[in-house]
Design a protein around this motif. Sequence first.
Motif: not given
Length: 676
Positions: A13, A29-30, A33, A221
């Motif tokens: 992203w 958001l996951t 990350t 995600g």
Amino acid sequence: MAKLVVQPFLHIWDCGGQPVFLEILPAFLTPRTMFLLLFDASKDIKERWQSRQNTPDGEMLFDEVVNESTSDLMAKWMSTIHSHLVKHNKDDTSPSLYCIGTRGDKLKAKWKRNQVKKQIQFLFEKKEFSDLIKDVLIIDNTTSGRGEKEDPSIKKLRKAIGDFIEKLVVPTPVNWVLFRKAFQELKQNVISVSDAIAIGVACHIPATDVPEVLKFYHELGAVLYYPQIECLKNKVILNPKWFVDTIGKVFTLEGCEEGWSGTRRWYVLRNNGVLVQPLYQEVWQSSGIDPEEIIELLVHFRLAAQVQTELYDSRFKQYFLPAVLPGYTGDPNEVRPGFKLRASPVHITFSTGYVPPGFFTRLATAVATNANVELNFESDYTYAVPASGFFNQLLNRTSKVEIRSIYRNRVCFSYGHPSDDFVLTDVNKAIQIDVLRYAPESSHPVSLKLVCQKILKLLDECCQKVEKTLHHGHNPHQSSRRIQYVCQCSPSSDIHYIQDIGAEKTSSDPVYCKMERIPRSLTIKESLWFKEERKNLEKETPPALKDANNDDTIPKTKSANEASHSSITQISKSKDDQQKVLLSIRNLAEILEVLKDGHFQTTKWIDLGLHLGLFYDDLKTIETRYNRDPDQCLRECLASWLKGSFEATWDRLAIAVGKVGETTAATYIRSRKELK
Ligand SMILES: Nc1nc2c(ncn2[C@@H]2O[C@H](COP(=O)(O)OP(=O)(O)OP(=O)(O)O)[C@@H](O)[C@H]2O)c(=O)[nH]1
Ligand SMILES: [Zn+2]
């Protein structure tokens, strides 16, 4: 169990630093990350941040200047990412955030690079999110890919990313992998859940397991799947990036290019933050998802709230989207002139020291849906200021400054009927609440005092809703958010808060602050936030105090300050000495001894800390640091209390001890210290 294979996932992203992304992104958001926070190291990080767009043909468009510095924004992102990881209980993973300063080549001297690095480190030192940040790297991108000449920091970063990808590998059943391959082959943005089930079955996944698999990929995600949102529960979004971009069309200036810029509906969105049905239907009609469903998603994430305004034809639905508005950069205390009564400002503060990203606009949408509240567009006004420039000043010219009432970080509401103004402003470190009455108090059926208290209650309810939204239903601990009353002891001093005061106070209780440790009465503006003194307490009050209170609680017509100041001395003299003695760190041993003699259960130290006013997060830090040993933790907790800016007295301690259910210990403290 089917055979497991390892499946690497890597989604990137790349999002701009524009404040609007701080609003949107937390929803997407996951947990697994790695975060790279980029900033321009060649700039002063204390300077106000300016949004900049690099066009494809190498030009640079300068966008709005915001009221925040690069360092404010960096700290905000760090704290968002931290709370994001905490809510997923990811404390088992190693920290995965790098702060990266680009344009390192502009900082030739090594000490300069180190200086920037130190400045960034200072932002997270001692903060609850400090463990998250793995490194701060200043890099020179112009050397990227140039072998030997490449900046060693770039090599370091590349290795860190490589290691992270290794860790990202998730053992996945073979048929689950197939399932996802099939999705990728489809080249579609959205499909229905029934189609997903059909694909799942073709890959030998039992139909009833498909929702679980979808949730698994959602967490990673790879897709977006929202079974909890009514309108979207039957859809699977196969291309998350496309979806966020689609939603973003109304948030960024993109729509303008597509030719809607001159229309009233576009104006209403840009200027008032109100998105009307004909506009969103047009913008999203070809997206493959029903525009009404997209709106429902925005409402679900509290990015939008349905409202009714007179700005547009009332046959169409209207939604308030504060995140699309420009930011307010003026004085937070500036308000529409002509008010008759104004409450002292109150702040909502957070244990991170910053308003969490996305919090303010969501609070604004939550408040906007309340039945007693309306968006107050009417209070736009202009006022004259001396014009700048030599000739203008010479000729005594003035220029008009237009103050709008609604911005991304400042929203003016009207409350009740006849209405009072109620303004929320994001002042970065806190959310400021102002309440103003423009009608004479005597002509209004409801006292402003009552209105202020109702507004605080309303805000507390709305904050809870926002916390739920930002934490995806996980309930964060309450104590990270607090109400603080801005102290009005002296008009010239810096903003500071009245200490050790809660909503249960009455307007006649004496107060302190860090500037003035001697108790004083509340001023009229401050007292609006508190209840009147409870009548049944009056008989216990010593006579001198009672007189002073009577003076102070009767609605006043003149000079509140004079009346309250004259009563200060009376109050401090009349109070029992022992009750008012302020304890310091020197009293720690004695306190521990008294608690021990009173058989206080040390395991209750966390609750005791909370009742003494300490932050939950700080208590958690103590707990980890001292390995949950209750004796050590209790000692540290009391030490923090004694060293902090609290009004530490035996009386407070006894109250807190009683509140955690240790009534015998509380009575013991009282008798030993001869308190009432
Ligand atoms: N001198 C120098 N220029 C750099 C460095 N890093 C990036 N740039 C230049 O800065 C400009 C902006 O870089 P981008 O990567 O587009 O920056 P961005 O912040 O992602 O911008 P958006 O994509 O518009 O959000 C480009 O012209 C880059 O070549 C660096 O370390 N040194
Ligand atoms: Zn003060």
